[in-house]
Design a protein around this motif. Structure first.
Motif, PDB file in Angstrom:
ATOM      1  N   TRP A 222      -3.232   5.549  -3.259  1.00 20.70           N
ATOM      2  CA  TRP A 222      -3.123   4.459  -2.298  1.00 20.70           C
ATOM      3  C   TRP A 222      -3.318   4.934  -0.866  1.00 20.70           C
ATOM      4  O   TRP A 222      -3.580   4.132   0.033  1.00 20.70           O
ATOM      5  CB  TRP A 222      -1.769   3.763  -2.424  1.00 20.70           C
ATOM      6  CG  TRP A 222      -1.690   2.847  -3.600  1.00 20.70           C
ATOM      7  CD1 TRP A 222      -0.986   3.043  -4.751  1.00 20.70           C
ATOM      8  CD2 TRP A 222      -2.355   1.605  -3.760  1.00 20.70           C
ATOM      9  NE1 TRP A 222      -1.165   2.003  -5.622  1.00 20.70           N
ATOM     10  CE2 TRP A 222      -2.006   1.098  -5.038  1.00 20.70           C
ATOM     11  CE3 TRP A 222      -3.223   0.852  -2.958  1.00 20.70           C
ATOM     12  CZ2 TRP A 222      -2.481  -0.122  -5.520  1.00 20.70           C
ATOM     13  CZ3 TRP A 222      -3.703  -0.356  -3.430  1.00 20.70           C
ATOM     14  CH2 TRP A 222      -3.332  -0.831  -4.696  1.00 20.70           C
TER      15      TRP A 222
ATOM     16  N   ASN B  33       0.819  -1.217   0.000  1.00 15.04           N
ATOM     17  CA  ASN B  33       0.000   0.000   0.000  1.00 15.04           C
ATOM     18  C   ASN B  33       0.851   1.264   0.000  1.00 15.04           C
ATOM     19  O   ASN B  33       2.034   1.253  -0.336  1.00 15.04           O
ATOM     20  CB  ASN B  33      -1.001  -0.024   1.167  1.00 15.04           C
ATOM     21  CG  ASN B  33      -0.329   0.141   2.520  1.00 15.04           C
ATOM     22  OD1 ASN B  33       0.823   0.563   2.627  1.00 15.04           O
ATOM     23  ND2 ASN B  33      -1.046  -0.190   3.579  1.00 15.04           N
ATOM     24  N   THR B  34       0.252   2.364   0.422  1.00 20.96           N
ATOM     25  CA  THR B  34       0.894   3.669   0.280  1.00 20.96           C
ATOM     26  C   THR B  34       2.209   3.809   1.038  1.00 20.96           C
ATOM     27  O   THR B  34       3.062   4.580   0.642  1.00 20.96           O
ATOM     28  CB  THR B  34      -0.086   4.777   0.742  1.00 20.96           C
ATOM     29  OG1 THR B  34       0.462   6.057   0.422  1.00 20.96           O
ATOM     30  CG2 THR B  34      -0.359   4.700   2.240  1.00 20.96           C
TER      31      THR B  34
ATOM     32  N   GLU C 130      -4.371  -2.844  -7.817  1.00 22.21           N
ATOM     33  CA  GLU C 130      -4.840  -3.639  -6.682  1.00 22.21           C
ATOM     34  C   GLU C 130      -3.683  -4.307  -5.962  1.00 22.21           C
ATOM     35  O   GLU C 130      -2.683  -4.677  -6.586  1.00 22.21           O
ATOM     36  CB  GLU C 130      -5.825  -4.721  -7.147  1.00 22.21           C
ATOM     37  CG  GLU C 130      -7.129  -4.204  -7.698  1.00 22.21           C
ATOM     38  CD  GLU C 130      -8.060  -5.328  -8.118  1.00 22.21           C
ATOM     39  OE1 GLU C 130      -9.281  -5.167  -8.000  1.00 22.21           O
ATOM     40  OE2 GLU C 130      -7.546  -6.390  -8.557  1.00 22.21           O
TER      41      GLU C 130
ATOM     42  N   ASP D 282       4.859   1.607  -8.990  1.00 21.71           N
ATOM     43  CA  ASP D 282       3.829   0.917  -9.761  1.00 21.71           C
ATOM     44  C   ASP D 282       4.437  -0.223 -10.583  1.00 21.71           C
ATOM     45  O   ASP D 282       3.783  -1.252 -10.804  1.00 21.71           O
ATOM     46  CB  ASP D 282       3.091   1.905 -10.673  1.00 21.71           C
ATOM     47  CG  ASP D 282       1.943   2.590  -9.954  1.00 21.71           C
ATOM     48  OD1 ASP D 282       1.599   2.160  -8.826  1.00 21.71           O
ATOM     49  OD2 ASP D 282       1.391   3.554 -10.515  1.00 21.71           O
TER      50      ASP D 282
ATOM     51  N   ALA E 227      -6.889   4.071   0.056  1.00 15.82           N
ATOM     52  CA  ALA E 227      -7.278   2.870  -0.669  1.00 15.82           C
ATOM     53  C   ALA E 227      -8.614   2.324  -0.180  1.00 15.82           C
ATOM     54  O   ALA E 227      -8.961   2.415   1.000  1.00 15.82           O
ATOM     55  CB  ALA E 227      -6.206   1.801  -0.523  1.00 15.82           C
TER      56      ALA E 227
ATOM     57  N   ARG F   9      -7.647  -1.745  -3.107  1.00 19.28           N
ATOM     58  CA  ARG F   9      -7.488  -1.214  -4.462  1.00 19.28           C
ATOM     59  C   ARG F   9      -7.338   0.302  -4.387  1.00 19.28           C
ATOM     60  O   ARG F   9      -7.765   0.941  -3.418  1.00 19.28           O
ATOM     61  CB  ARG F   9      -8.689  -1.578  -5.327  1.00 19.28           C
ATOM     62  CG  ARG F   9      -9.975  -0.836  -5.025  1.00 19.28           C
ATOM     63  CD  ARG F   9     -11.141  -1.390  -5.840  1.00 19.28           C
ATOM     64  NE  ARG F   9     -12.294  -0.510  -5.839  1.00 19.28           N
ATOM     65  CZ  ARG F   9     -13.198  -0.435  -4.873  1.00 19.28           C
ATOM     66  NH1 ARG F   9     -13.075  -1.181  -3.779  1.00 19.28           N
ATOM     67  NH2 ARG F   9     -14.237   0.388  -4.971  1.00 19.28           N
ATOM     68  N   LYS F  10      -6.742   0.868  -5.417  1.00 22.09           N
ATOM     69  CA  LYS F  10      -6.557   2.317  -5.471  1.00 22.09           C
ATOM     70  C   LYS F  10      -7.901   3.039  -5.435  1.00 22.09           C
ATOM     71  O   LYS F  10      -8.906   2.551  -5.971  1.00 22.09           O
ATOM     72  CB  LYS F  10      -5.823   2.714  -6.755  1.00 22.09           C
ATOM     73  CG  LYS F  10      -4.321   2.747  -6.657  1.00 22.09           C
ATOM     74  CD  LYS F  10      -3.733   3.290  -7.958  1.00 22.09           C
ATOM     75  CE  LYS F  10      -2.218   3.364  -7.905  1.00 22.09           C
ATOM     76  NZ  LYS F  10      -1.669   3.886  -9.188  1.00 22.09           N
TER      77      LYS F  10
ATOM     78  N   ARG G 289       4.610  -3.046  -8.229  1.00 23.82           N
ATOM     79  CA  ARG G 289       3.270  -3.602  -8.003  1.00 23.82           C
ATOM     80  C   ARG G 289       2.845  -4.474  -9.180  1.00 23.82           C
ATOM     81  O   ARG G 289       2.219  -5.514  -8.997  1.00 23.82           O
ATOM     82  CB  ARG G 289       2.258  -2.477  -7.764  1.00 23.82           C
ATOM     83  CG  ARG G 289       2.395  -1.794  -6.423  1.00 23.82           C
ATOM     84  CD  ARG G 289       1.219  -0.871  -6.122  1.00 23.82           C
ATOM     85  NE  ARG G 289       1.424  -0.198  -4.850  1.00 23.82           N
ATOM     86  CZ  ARG G 289       2.006   1.000  -4.703  1.00 23.82           C
ATOM     87  NH1 ARG G 289       2.414   1.651  -5.782  1.00 23.82           N
ATOM     88  NH2 ARG G 289       2.166   1.527  -3.510  1.00 23.82           N
TER      89      ARG G 289
END
Length: 279
Positions: free
Chosen positions: A181, A151-152, A170, A158, A184, A175-176, A161
């Protein structure tokens, strides 16, 4: 008249002499030594029994949370809760109540506590040893960490991810939200491909396990940090509370123990078992 010489004589009841003998110093020391040996034999057994009871209680807590997780899904169109990074479970204004889950300081468990009317004790592991860090943070009733790996706060790009999750939008349970994020939202649970091998929550010091290269799980995306807790050094014991293992709740609702080597495998957090292990 002369006394009757044939009258029976009174016979006195003889006194019985009871001989009492005190312990000698040597005998006393032998008895003390035997007691000490028995204590030495029994204490480890009692300690093991107590820890086993704590492990069972902790696992029961996580199963209860897992049931509450399912109830939450059933009342929220099969979506997991939105991201929460707070550590407050009890409402500061009313200690008898769980905090509003929508409060920005709320602990993730508040969603499930409200959904199933759980008490704060469900979120307390009896083997939790470091309930406070001495600087004001306490996790007595927030003893389990929620899976937010990627997460953030994970420091993942990205591109990373995409590698770990096959998408930039996701992670395992979130999910964004409008490209962000930091706020989220929950993810539809059917999107989790391996529910029996994807973590919801576990024994931990941190309330939300951000993962990535953050350093709050053993499964760091940075090879130099893997197997270490660089964000919370000295709190390893809270991730391995039960004789070097951790009680872990999975998406399918079952609870099992993982050791440190297993928890270094990021796939338990990402749910991406189609990928090879990173090491």
């Amino acid at each position: 008249m002369a006394a009757n010489s044939s009258a029976p004589r009174q016979v006195g009841i003889p006194h019985t002499r009871v001989l009492l003998r005190a312990f000698t110093l040597v005998e006393l020391l032998v008895v003390i030594g035997i007691i000490a040996i028995l204590i030495g034999i029994l204490l480890p057994s009692l300690s093991r029994a107590r820890e086993q009871a704590n492990t069972v209680k902790c696992a029961a807590n996580l199963r209860t949370i897992g049931q509450a997780f399912q109830i939450y899904l059933n009342t929220n169109n099969q979506y997991t809760p939105p991201f929460r990074n707070g550590s407050v479970l009890v409402d500061p204004a009313d200690p008898t109540q769980i905090i509003d889950p929508n409060d920005s300081t709320a602990y993730w468990g508040a969603f499930f506590a409200v959904a199933s009317n759980l008490t704060k004790d469900v979120f307390a592991c009896p083997s939790n040893q470091q309930k406070t860090d001495g600087a004001g943070y306490t996790n007595q009733y927030t003893a389990y960490g929620y899976n937010g790996w990627g997460n953030t706060n994970s420091a993942l790009s990205d591109a990373q991810r995409l590698t770990f999750f096959g998408t930039t939008e996701e992670i395992a349970l979130m999910r964004k939200n409008n490209g962000s994020w930091s706020s989220a939202l929950g993810r539809r649970i059917s999107r989790v491909r391996h529910p029996a091998q994807t973590i919801i929550a576990q024994d931990a010091w941190e309330s939300t396990l951000d993962g990535g290269s953050n350093g709050d799980t053993f499964a760091s995306s940075d090879p130099a940090k893997r197997g270490k807790l660089t964000e919370y050094p000295g709190h390893d014991i809270e991730y391995l509370r039960h004789k070097g293992q951790s009680n872990v709740l999975f998406v399918d609702g079952h609870v099992e123990q993982l050791d440190k080597v297993q928890k270094m495998d990021e796939r338990y957090y990402t749910g991406s078992w189609f990928l090879p292990r990173s090491y």
